[in-house]
Design an enzyme around this catalytic site. Sequence first.
Site, short mmCIF file in Angstrom:
data_model
loop_
_atom_site.label_atom_id
_atom_site.label_comp_id
_atom_site.label_asym_id
_atom_site.label_seq_id
_atom_site.Cartn_x
_atom_site.Cartn_y
_atom_site.Cartn_z
N ASP A 1 -1.18 0.19 -6.09
CA ASP A 1 -1.67 0.84 -4.87
C ASP A 1 -1.25 0.12 -3.60
O ASP A 1 -0.72 -0.99 -3.63
CB ASP A 1 -3.20 0.99 -4.94
CG ASP A 1 -3.89 -0.25 -5.52
OD1 ASP A 1 -3.29 -1.34 -5.53
OD2 ASP A 1 -5.05 -0.12 -5.96
N ASP B 1 -17.50 -0.42 -8.11
CA ASP B 1 -17.91 0.97 -8.35
C ASP B 1 -17.16 1.58 -9.54
O ASP B 1 -17.22 2.77 -9.77
CB ASP B 1 -17.70 1.82 -7.08
CG ASP B 1 -16.24 1.85 -6.63
OD1 ASP B 1 -15.38 1.25 -7.30
OD2 ASP B 1 -15.97 2.49 -5.58
N HIS C 1 -13.82 1.56 -9.92
CA HIS C 1 -12.46 2.08 -9.65
C HIS C 1 -11.41 1.24 -10.36
O HIS C 1 -11.57 0.05 -10.58
CB HIS C 1 -12.18 2.21 -8.14
CG HIS C 1 -12.05 0.93 -7.39
ND1 HIS C 1 -12.74 0.67 -6.23
CD2 HIS C 1 -11.29 -0.18 -7.61
CE1 HIS C 1 -12.41 -0.53 -5.78
NE2 HIS C 1 -11.53 -1.07 -6.60
N GLU D 1 -11.19 6.15 -7.01
CA GLU D 1 -12.62 5.95 -6.76
C GLU D 1 -13.45 6.97 -7.55
O GLU D 1 -12.92 7.98 -7.99
CB GLU D 1 -12.90 6.14 -5.26
CG GLU D 1 -12.22 5.10 -4.36
CD GLU D 1 -12.97 3.76 -4.31
OE1 GLU D 1 -13.72 3.44 -5.26
OE2 GLU D 1 -12.78 3.03 -3.34
C1 F6R Z 1 -5.83 -3.74 -6.77
C2 F6R Z 1 -6.62 -2.66 -7.32
C3 F6R Z 1 -8.11 -2.69 -7.38
C4 F6R Z 1 -8.69 -4.04 -7.75
C5 F6R Z 1 -10.22 -3.99 -7.71
C6 F6R Z 1 -10.85 -5.33 -8.03
O1 F6R Z 1 -4.44 -3.42 -6.82
O2 F6R Z 1 -6.04 -1.71 -7.73
O3 F6R Z 1 -8.54 -1.72 -8.29
O4 F6R Z 1 -8.25 -4.39 -9.03
O5 F6R Z 1 -10.63 -3.59 -6.44
O6 F6R Z 1 -10.53 -6.21 -7.01
P1 F6R Z 1 -10.84 -7.79 -7.14
O7 F6R Z 1 -9.92 -8.30 -8.20
O8 F6R Z 1 -10.49 -8.36 -5.79
O9 F6R Z 1 -12.27 -7.91 -7.50
#
Ligand code: F6R
Length: 237
Positions: free
Chosen positions: A68, A137, A139, A144
Site C-alpha cells: 500500500d 481494527d 485491516h 479496512e
Molecule cells: C503496512 C500495512 C498495514 C500494517 C498495519 C500494522 O504496509 O499494510 O496493514 O501492517 O497497519 O501496522 P504496525 O506494524 O505499524 O502495527
Amino acid sequence: MMKFITVKTYEELSKKAASIIASQVILKPNCVLGLATGSSPVGTYKNLIKWCADGDLDFSAVRSINLDEYIGLDGTHEQSYRYFMNDNLFNHVNIDKANTYVPSGIATDLDAECKAYDARVEAFGGIDLQLLGIGLDGHIGFNEPCDEFVKGTNVVELDESTIEANARFFDSADEVPKKAITLGMGAIMQAKAVLLIANGEKKREIVEKAFFGPITPMVPASILQLHPNVTVIFSEN
Ligand code: F6R
C-alpha cells in the site's frame, strides 16, 4: 493450513519471520515477495539486511510488490511507504530497485493505477510469499473493515483508528493522509504463502478475533482463515 506460532519477544518473532522469507529467497531466487510497511516488519527487515551483508542471502533476482501507499505522498516524502521501504530494506540489500513495486500515491488516474498494479501482480504470476502486519481494527494492507471484501487494488478511506495509530509518525493526526491505495484481498488470497506478524499485548485481541473468530469483512484479516498456507507469528512484546 494455518500455523500459529507464539513467541515471547519481538526479536524472536523478527528472526523467525526473516528465516521464512530467507528460505523463500533461497528456494526461489527470483521469487515475488509481497512486502509490508509499519513497525511490525522493521526487525524482520533488519535480519534480512544482516544476512545479505554476511553474504548468506542474495536479493539480486527478487521482485517485490508492496501492499500500500498513502494517497498524496510521493516517494520522496519521509512518511511515504516507498521511502520507508527504501530506508528500511531496499537501500541496504542487493535488490534491483527497478524490481520493487509500491503503488503510486500521486497517480493522476488512480483507477488506472489500481488496474495496472493488479496487472503487474498477474504478470508476475502472483505473489510467492506475502508478508502482512495487522491493524488494531483487523485491516491487512489498508483493507479496512467494511461490508464486503474487495478483490482488486483499491482506494480506501482510512479509519479514524488507523489515522490515530499512524499519527505517531507525523507531526499531528491532521497530517496523516485520509486515503490510501491498497492491494485487494484477491492478490493476498492468491499468494502461495502468507506470513502475518503481530507483536505486543495490544494486538492479542484482534489476532484472536481474526484467526479464531467468525470470517467477516468487518475483521478483514479473518479471510486468511480460508487461505491454504498461512503462518501467524505472535510475540508477547
Ligand atoms: C503496512 C500495512 C498495514 C500494517 C498495519 C500494522 O504496509 O499494510 O496493514 O501492517 O497497519 O501496522 P504496525 O506494524 O505499524 O502495527
